[in-house]
Design a protein around this motif. Structure first.
Motif, mmCIF file in Angstrom:
data_model
loop_
_atom_site.group_PDB
_atom_site.id
_atom_site.type_symbol
_atom_site.label_atom_id
_atom_site.label_comp_id
_atom_site.label_asym_id
_atom_site.label_seq_id
_atom_site.Cartn_x
_atom_site.Cartn_y
_atom_site.Cartn_z
ATOM 1 N N ILE A 54 0.842 -1.213 0.000
ATOM 2 C CA ILE A 54 0.000 0.000 0.000
ATOM 3 C C ILE A 54 0.867 1.249 0.000
ATOM 4 N N THR A 55 1.913 1.252 0.816
ATOM 5 C CA THR A 55 2.818 2.400 0.883
ATOM 6 C C THR A 55 3.520 2.632 -0.448
ATOM 7 N N ILE A 56 4.004 1.549 -1.048
ATOM 8 C CA ILE A 56 4.723 1.671 -2.317
ATOM 9 C C ILE A 56 3.776 2.118 -3.431
ATOM 10 N N ALA A 57 2.548 1.553 -3.459
ATOM 11 C CA ALA A 57 1.577 1.942 -4.481
ATOM 12 C C ALA A 57 1.190 3.416 -4.330
ATOM 13 N N SER A 58 1.018 3.871 -3.087
ATOM 14 C CA SER A 58 0.666 5.273 -2.841
ATOM 15 C C SER A 58 1.798 6.196 -3.274
ATOM 16 N N LEU A 59 3.027 5.805 -2.945
ATOM 17 C CA LEU A 59 4.179 6.603 -3.332
ATOM 18 C C LEU A 59 4.314 6.676 -4.851
ATOM 19 N N PHE A 60 4.091 5.555 -5.511
ATOM 20 C CA PHE A 60 4.170 5.528 -6.963
ATOM 21 C C PHE A 60 3.091 6.417 -7.590
ATOM 22 N N ALA A 61 1.846 6.306 -7.070
ATOM 23 C CA ALA A 61 0.744 7.119 -7.602
ATOM 24 C C ALA A 61 1.013 8.611 -7.377
ATOM 25 N N GLY A 66 2.275 13.836 -9.501
ATOM 26 C CA GLY A 66 3.088 15.050 -9.418
ATOM 27 C C GLY A 66 3.805 15.351 -10.718
ATOM 28 N N PHE A 67 4.344 14.308 -11.339
ATOM 29 C CA PHE A 67 5.024 14.498 -12.613
ATOM 30 C C PHE A 67 4.044 14.958 -13.688
ATOM 31 N N GLY A 68 2.845 14.358 -13.707
ATOM 32 C CA GLY A 68 1.831 14.757 -14.679
ATOM 33 C C GLY A 68 1.384 16.192 -14.477
ATOM 34 N N LEU A 69 1.225 16.607 -13.213
ATOM 35 C CA LEU A 69 0.837 17.988 -12.920
ATOM 36 C C LEU A 69 1.930 18.964 -13.347
ATOM 37 N N TYR A 70 3.176 18.577 -13.117
ATOM 38 C CA TYR A 70 4.304 19.424 -13.522
ATOM 39 C C TYR A 70 4.319 19.624 -15.044
ATOM 40 N N ILE A 71 4.119 18.539 -15.783
ATOM 41 C CA ILE A 71 4.105 18.624 -17.253
ATOM 42 C C ILE A 71 2.936 19.480 -17.725
ATOM 43 N N ALA A 72 1.774 19.335 -17.067
ATOM 44 C CA ALA A 72 0.576 20.065 -17.489
ATOM 45 C C ALA A 72 0.702 21.562 -17.254
#
Length: 509
Positions: A54-61, A66-72
Motif C-alpha cells: 500500500i505504501t509503495i503503491a501510494s508513493l508511486f501514484a 506530481g510528474f503529470g501535474l508538472y508537465i501540465a
C-alpha cells in the motif's frame, strides 16, 4: 595551463556535473543489478515489498500524479516564426553632411524671423553630436525633414508610419504565406505618434483581419517597447491563454512630428540619432510551427525604475521656451541608464548565467563581505558562456560602449549593434530586429546555439530583455534590409569616424 583554460575546464565540469556523476552511478547500479539472481528477487519481495504494498503503491501514484501535474503546468513553447524589417525607399537616404545642410538651410530660412537663430553655436553643437553619433551616410530620414522648412504635419506623420507598418507586414505575409485571417492577436507599438483611430485599427482595416481579433495599441514606451510588446505584457501572455493561434507584433516610431529645428540643445539629440524604420514579427504557439520557426523564446525580463523622479524625467516630450515641441534629454540620462542597466542585469543574471558563473559570483560576493579590505571589486560574470549573440539597443555610440563594458563583451559581440547604428541609425523599438537581421546573413546563428539576447533601454525609464534559442541553422529572410550591403560590414570605427567628420566639415560648416 593558462587562466582562460582553467576557467573553461571549471565551466565544463560544473555545467556537466550531473552527467559526470550520473553515468558512473548508473554503471555501478547496472553492475549490481547484473549480479542479482532469482533468489535475491524473492528475498526482496517476501522480506519487504509484500508487507508494504500500500505504501509503495501510494508513493508511486503520488510520483506519477506530481510528474503529470508538472508537465501540465509547464508554459507552452512560444515560437518566432519569422520577422520583417522595413527598408525605406532610396530617395529618403541621407548622409551626415546632408542632415547638416538641411539644418543650415533651416537656419538661413528662419534667421530673418528669429533673432536666436543668429547664434551659430547651436549648429556647432549639432555638428559635434553628429560627428560622434556613430551614424553613417546611408540612414533614412522622414519625408518631412528633407523639405525646408520641415513638414511636421499630422498627415505627413500618418503617411510615414503607415508606409513603414504596411510595408513590413506585407513582406512578412509574403515570406510566411500566412493569411491575414489566421492572425488571432495584434500588438502595435509607436511611442510618439498615436492617431485616432489607432494604428492597430489601421492594420485591421488594411489587411481585413478577422472581427474577433485581440488587438492592442501601445504608446509612450520608447526604444524598449519592441521587447515589452512581444515578450512581457501582451503577446507572450496572450498566446499562453489563446491556444493554436498567431500573434502579429509591429514595432515602429513616427519621426516626422519629432523633428526639432529650434535652439534648445537638449531637444536636438533626436535629430542626430533617430531615423525611419520598423519591424513586423510573427509569433506562434502552434506545435506544428516548430519545424519552420526560427527561434523559441527562453526568457523575458523587464525592469522599471520610473518610481525614481530622475528616471521618470530624464527623457520627456514637452515645449521649449518658444512653445515648440520636442523630446528633451536631461543631463541625468547617462547615470539613469547606468543604474537601470545595473538593476536589469542583476535580475537577468540568475536566469541567463550557467551554474558555474552563478557559483563564482556568489562566492566572490560572500568573500567581499567577509574580506572587505582585500577584495574591492565584484566578480564580473562571463555572459558569453551562456549567450552566443547579443542584440544591444543602438541608442548611440556611448550606450553601446557602456553595455560593452558592463557585460564584458568583445568587439564582435557588439558588431551587430554598431553596424545597425551606422547603417540605419536608431530606429527606436525596431532597432534590435535590424540587429538580428544583421547576424543572420553572417550565418552565425546555428541550431542549438546557446542563446541570443536582445536588450533594450527605453524612456520611463526601463530596461527590457528577451532571450531566444535558434531552432535551425538560421539564414537571412527574403528581402532582408541588409541583403544589398551586408558585405560592407562591419566598418572600421576609426576610419568611419574620420570620414563622417570630413563630410560634415565639407558641408556648410
Amino acid at each position: 595551463m593558462t587562466s582562460v583554460n582553467v576557467k573553461l575546464l571549471y565551466h565544463y565540469v560544473i555545467t556537466n556535473l550531473f552527467n559526470l556523476c550520473f553515468f558512473p552511478l548508473t554503471a555501478i547500479v547496472a553492475g549490481k543489478a547484473y549480479r542479482f539472481t532469482i533468489d535475491d528477487l524473492h528475498h526482496l519481495y517476501y522480506s519487504y515489498l509484500q508487507h508494504n504494498l500500500i505504501t509503495i503503491a501510494s508513493l508511486f501514484a503520488f510520483t506519477v500524479s506530481g510528474f503529470g501535474l508538472y508537465i501540465a503546468t509547464l508554459p507552452k513553447p512560444l515560437y518566432l516564426v519569422e520577422y520583417s524589417c522595413y527598408l525605406p525607399p532610396r530617395h529618403l537616404k541621407v548622409s551626415v553632411s546632408k542632415i547638416m545642410d538641411i539644418f543650415y538651410q533651416i537656419k538661413a530660412d528662419t534667421s530673418s524671423r528669429n533673432v536666436a537663430c543668429d547664434d551659430p553655436s547651436s549648429l556647432d553643437f549639432l555638428r559635434k553630436i553628429q560627428e560622434r553619433s556613430g551614424l553613417g551616410d546611408e540612414t533614412y530620414s522622414p519625408e518631412g525633414l528633407i523639405h525646408v522648412p520641415p513638414r511636421k504635419s499630422f498627415a505627413g506623420s500618418r503617411e510615414e508610419t503607415e508606409k513603414v507598418i504596411i510595408g513590413g507586414i506585407e513582406n512578412l505575409f509574403e515570406n510566411t504565406k500566412v493569411k491575414p485571417k489566421d492572425i488571432g492577436i495584434l500588438v502595435v507599438n509607436s511611442s510618439k505618434f498615436n492617431p485616432t483611430p489607432s494604428l492597430s485599427a489601421m492594420v485591421v482595416n488594411t489587411f481585413k483581419l478577422r472581427s474577433n481579433i485581440k488587438s492592442f495599441n501601445l504608446g509612450g514606451m520608447g526604444c524598449s517597447a519592441g521587447v515589452i510588446a512581444i515578450a512581457i505584457d501582451l503577446a507572450k501572455d496572450l498566446l499562453h491563454v489563446h491556444k493554436n493561434t498567431y500573434a502579429l507584433v509591429v514595432s515602429t516610431e513616427g519621426i516626422t512630428q519629432g523633428i526639432y529645428a529650434e535652439e534648445n540643445r537638449s531637444m536636438m539629440f533626436s535629430n542626430c540619432l533617430f531615423r525611419v524604420g520598423g519591424a513586423a514579427i510573427l509569433l506562434s504557439n502552434k506545435s506544428g510551427d516548430r519545424r519552420r520557426s526560427k527561434y523559441e523564446l527562453v526568457h523575458t525580463v523587464r525592469t522599471h525604475t520610473g518610481a525614481d523622479d530622475k528616471s521618470f524625467r530624464c527623457v520627456q516630450q514637452g515645449d521649449d521656451e518658444d512653445g515648440k515641441t520636442g523630446v528633451c534629454l536631461s543631463k541625468d540620462i547617462t547615470n539613469v541608464a547606468g543604474t537601470t542597466l545595473t538593476k536589469h542585469i542583476a535580475i537577468c543574471r540568475p536566469l541567463i548565467l550557467p551554474l558555474s558563473e552563478k557559483f563564482l559570483f556568489f562566492a566572490t560576493s560572500v568573500a567581499m563581505k567577509l574580506l572587505k579590505d582585500k577584495i574591492k571589486h565584484y566578480y564580473v560574470p562571463d555572459f558569453k558562456l551562456a549567450v552566443d549573440h547579443f542584440c544591444i539597443q543602438p541608442g548611440g555610440r556611448a550606450v553601446i560602449d557602456e553595455l560593452e563594458k558592463n557585460l564584458g563583451l568583445s568587439p564582435i559581440d557588439v558588431e551587430a549593434s554598431r553596424s545597425t547604428l551606422h547603417r540605419f541609425g536608431n530606429t527606436s523599438s525596431s532597432s534590435i530586429w535590424y540587429e538580428l537581421a544583421y547576424i543572420e546573413p553572417k550565418e552565425r546563428l546555428k541550431k542549438g546555439n546557446k542563446k541570443g539576447w536582445q536588450i533594450a533601454l527605453g524612456l520611463g525609464f526601463k530596461g527590457n530583455s528577451a532571450v531566444w534559442v535558434a531552432l535551425n541553422n538560421v539564414k537571412a529572410s527574403a528581402n532582408s534590409p541588409w541583403e544589398h550591403c551586408i558585405d560592407r560590414y562591419p566598418v572600421k570605427n576609426d576610419s568611419d569616424l574620420s570620414k563622417s567628420k570630413t563630410q560634415v566639415q565639407n558641408g556648410r560648416s
